[in-house]
Design a protein around this motif. Structure first.
Motif, PDB file in Angstrom:
ATOM      1  N   VAL A   8      23.732  25.741 -59.440  1.00 40.70           N
ATOM      2  CA  VAL A   8      22.493  25.332 -58.791  1.00 40.70           C
ATOM      3  C   VAL A   8      21.524  26.503 -58.892  1.00 40.70           C
ATOM      4  N   ALA A  49      19.394  20.974 -57.337  1.00 40.19           N
ATOM      5  CA  ALA A  49      19.620  20.679 -55.918  1.00 40.19           C
ATOM      6  C   ALA A  49      21.075  20.793 -55.468  1.00 40.19           C
ATOM      7  N   GLU A  50      21.998  20.094 -56.140  1.00 43.06           N
ATOM      8  CA  GLU A  50      23.361  20.058 -55.610  1.00 43.06           C
ATOM      9  C   GLU A  50      24.386  20.486 -56.646  1.00 43.06           C
ATOM     10  N   LYS A  95      22.437  22.767 -47.858  1.00 44.24           N
ATOM     11  CA  LYS A  95      22.025  21.453 -48.357  1.00 44.24           C
ATOM     12  C   LYS A  95      22.568  21.181 -49.749  1.00 44.24           C
ATOM     13  N   SER A  96      22.718  22.246 -50.536  1.00 48.85           N
ATOM     14  CA  SER A  96      23.166  22.057 -51.915  1.00 48.85           C
ATOM     15  C   SER A  96      24.644  21.666 -51.969  1.00 48.85           C
ATOM     16  N   SER A 102      17.755  26.950 -57.627  1.00 52.74           N
ATOM     17  CA  SER A 102      16.772  26.176 -56.879  1.00 52.74           C
ATOM     18  C   SER A 102      15.384  26.787 -56.918  1.00 52.74           C
ATOM     19  N   PHE A 135      26.287  28.054 -56.377  1.00 45.84           N
ATOM     20  CA  PHE A 135      24.860  28.329 -56.251  1.00 45.84           C
ATOM     21  C   PHE A 135      24.592  29.690 -56.876  1.00 45.84           C
ATOM     22  N   THR A 137      21.214  23.026 -62.363  1.00 47.79           N
ATOM     23  CA  THR A 137      20.837  21.850 -61.614  1.00 47.79           C
ATOM     24  C   THR A 137      20.022  22.312 -60.408  1.00 47.79           C
TER      25      THR A 137
END
Lengths: 184, 377
Positions: free
Chosen positions: B173, B129-130, B207-208, B175, B134, B127
């Motif tokens: 995540v 963004a969120e 932010k994630s 990114s 991560f 994914t």
């Protein structure tokens, strides 16, 4: 010599007030640089927004040269050399292609538009072609707009004489006034 | 200088010379002496950084730190001295003409949309963004673009990391806004660019909404765990190397008998001596059925560095170190040399290109994640 080419060949085909790109042109000593000279001597008009860097062979133009130009704020980079079969060093321009492809891949990964980087073969006799390529490339880069890495003082940075090292360093050795010695 | 000597514990040095005796580049024959640098620091010799370019020859592998009886932090000292050198505009002759440094600085400036995720495909669930976890992918895709002549695909390690996480039911995540972690710029002395990258990256993860950062790259994990600390203050984000995460969840891993092979493991200096993670990658590899594990002569704390740490040094001594290391790997009789850092792969692959002895020292290399992914049910 670069100055002569630029000033004698300068025209203002660009609309006034438009963005003037800063373009770095790498040219090999034997063909492309001489091609630029031919363009100048023949008074073929072309746009003057480029700075030319002469190297002995296009095979010398490794990714670091091009990437450093972009890092320092160049809007476009043109790599030029002899036509295949004409290389003064026989296979230098084949090396140039390898290096260029590598560079292009990295440039694409970084998200810099492909149109900002170009490889062209220009012989010593092709003054007209040199002017054509320059005009075309300048317009192309102008259409893309300023590079995302362009900074106000890019010109100053580019014109600093570089003495080697990976970070534009003056090693200050054997020069008396070296940066390193002076500050301590 | 005095403060530096205190901070790095250089004052504790009693001049025994163990660091120089143990230093891989000194042993390979270079005119290089950590002891001299420590001594110069203790004497407050400001000329050290301007006079001595060999500051950039240090591999920062930390072998001397681990042997030093007085616990002097020589690696830390080198990092700080390089920062001073950078401020005084003294820099190394970078291999590859400084191309990699240019790329990293452009990332630090930012402003473009990188195309760094071109290896993602439909089989990999991520994914953008969120999410909870991560996956810090690292710059393998750039290395592959830079070194096509080595025929390496270090990005396969990154892809494998996603695959393994997917098999554990994790959609990480990944990114497109990720940038270089800044490891190399920091170790080249360019703190300003490093800090720009650190701030961007820490904010990106914040932010994630992820609470855990997992990375297959040894350098990234070192940078996140140690060098990002000032930027992570007040944040609850945990950082783990992929092998640590897999070890935590070993019971959920479903591995079949993969292609049975004999492997050996190259400890990346960042993962091993810098962070003390020796156990996790070995345990994870042992989880894979059908794999026979054989240690090299020097392993764990004694493990040899790939001799290319920070893109600031490459010379005949580095090649010597790499060749010796590959000979050790071959001596184990292993088919595959497993490592947990893409840079080890790049530098050892370079040594294998040697036209004279390349064949003698060539061995297949893979990332830990690749080995695990290849055995997934």
């Amino acid at each position: 010599m670069t100055q002569q080419v630029s000033s004698s060949g300068a025209t203002s085909t660009a609309p006034t007030g438009a963005f003037d790109p800063r373009i770095v042109v790498f040219a090999c000593n034997w063909c492309s640089y001489a091609g630029a000279d031919t363009a100048g001597v023949s008074r073929i008009q072309h746009q003057p927004h480029f700075r030319m860097i002469r190297v002995m062979c296009s095979g010398r133009i490794q990714p670091a040269f091009v990437l450093r130009s972009f890092e320092k704020g160049a809007d476009g980079v043109l790599v030029s050399g002899c036509h295949f079969g004409d290389c003064h060093y026989i296979f230098g321009n084949e090396r140039a292609v390898e290096q260029f492809e590598k560079t292009m891949n990295v440039v694409k990964l970084l998200g810099i538009e492909e149109g900002r980087l170009r490889l062209e073969w220009i012989s010593a006799a092709e003054g007209g072609r040199f002017a054509e390529v320059i005009n075309e490339f300048t317009d192309q880069v102008r259409a893309l707009g300023p590079s995302p890495f362009a900074v106000e003082d890019a010109i100053d940075e580019i014109e600093v004489p570089e003495t080697g090292g990976c970070m534009n360093a003056d090693k200050g050795e054997g020069k008396g006034e070296g940066v390193g010695e002076g500050e301590h | 200088m005095q403060q530096l000597a205190k901070d790095t514990n250089a004052w504790a040095c009693y001049d025994c010379g163990k660091c120089t005796a143990t230093c891989p580049i000194s042993r390979a024959g270079a005119d290089y002496s950590p002891r001299k640098h420590v001594l110069a620091t203790n004497l407050g010799d400001e000329g050290l950084i301007t006079r001595d370019e060999s500051l950039f020859a240090c591999l920062t592998c930390s072998l001397c730190d681990s042997r030093c009886p007085a616990e002097v932090g020589y690696t830390q000292l080198v990092q700080k001295l390089r920062e001073r050198a950078f401020d005084a505009k003294i820099q190394p002759e970078c291999p590859h003409g400084g191309a990699l440094q240019s790329v990293m600085r452009m990332m630090a400036k930012g402003g473009t949309q990188q195309n760094r995720l071109n290896w993602l495909d439909d089989d990999l669930q991520t994914t953008p963004a969120e999410g909870d976890i991560f996956l810090w992918t690292g710059c393998t895709v750039y290395y592959d673009a830079f070194f096509p002549e080595f025929g390496l695909a270090t990005v396969e390690g990154t892809r494998a990391a996603v695959k393994v996480l997917n098999s554990l039911g994790v959609t990480p995540v990944v990114s497109p806004e990720e940038r270089c972690c800044g490891h190399d710029l920091l170790w080249n002395g360019d703190r300003a660019s490093f800090e720009a990258l650190a701030r961007h990256n820490v904010e990106l993860v914040a932010k994630s909404g992820a609470e855990l950062v997992v990375t297959p790259c040894a350098e990234c994990v070192r940078t996140w765990l140690l060098d990002y600390q000032p930027f992570l203050e007040g944040s609850k984000v945990r950082v783990q190397h992929l092998s640590e995460y897999l070890l935590e969840r070993r019971d959920d891993l479903e591995l079949k008998n993969g292609s049975s092979s004999k492997i050996t493991f190259q400890d990346p200096c960042r993962l091993g001596r810098h962070l003390g993670i020796y156990h996790a990658p070995r345990e994870v590899l042992n989880e894979v059925p059908g794999i026979e594990f054989e240690e090299m002569r020097r392993s764990g704390r004694r493990g040899a560095c790939c001799a290319g740490g920070t893109w600031s040094n490459c010379d005949k001594f580095a090649k010597q170190i790499q060749i010796e290391r590959l000979r050790e790997a071959r001596a184990t009789g292993a088919d595959v040399l497993v490592t947990a850092c893409p840079k080890c792969q790049v530098h050892l692959a370079c040594a294998m290109k040697d036209p004279n002895i390349g064949k003698e020292i060539s061995i297949e290399m893979r990332d830990v994640a690749e080995v695990v992914a290849s055995a997934l049910v």
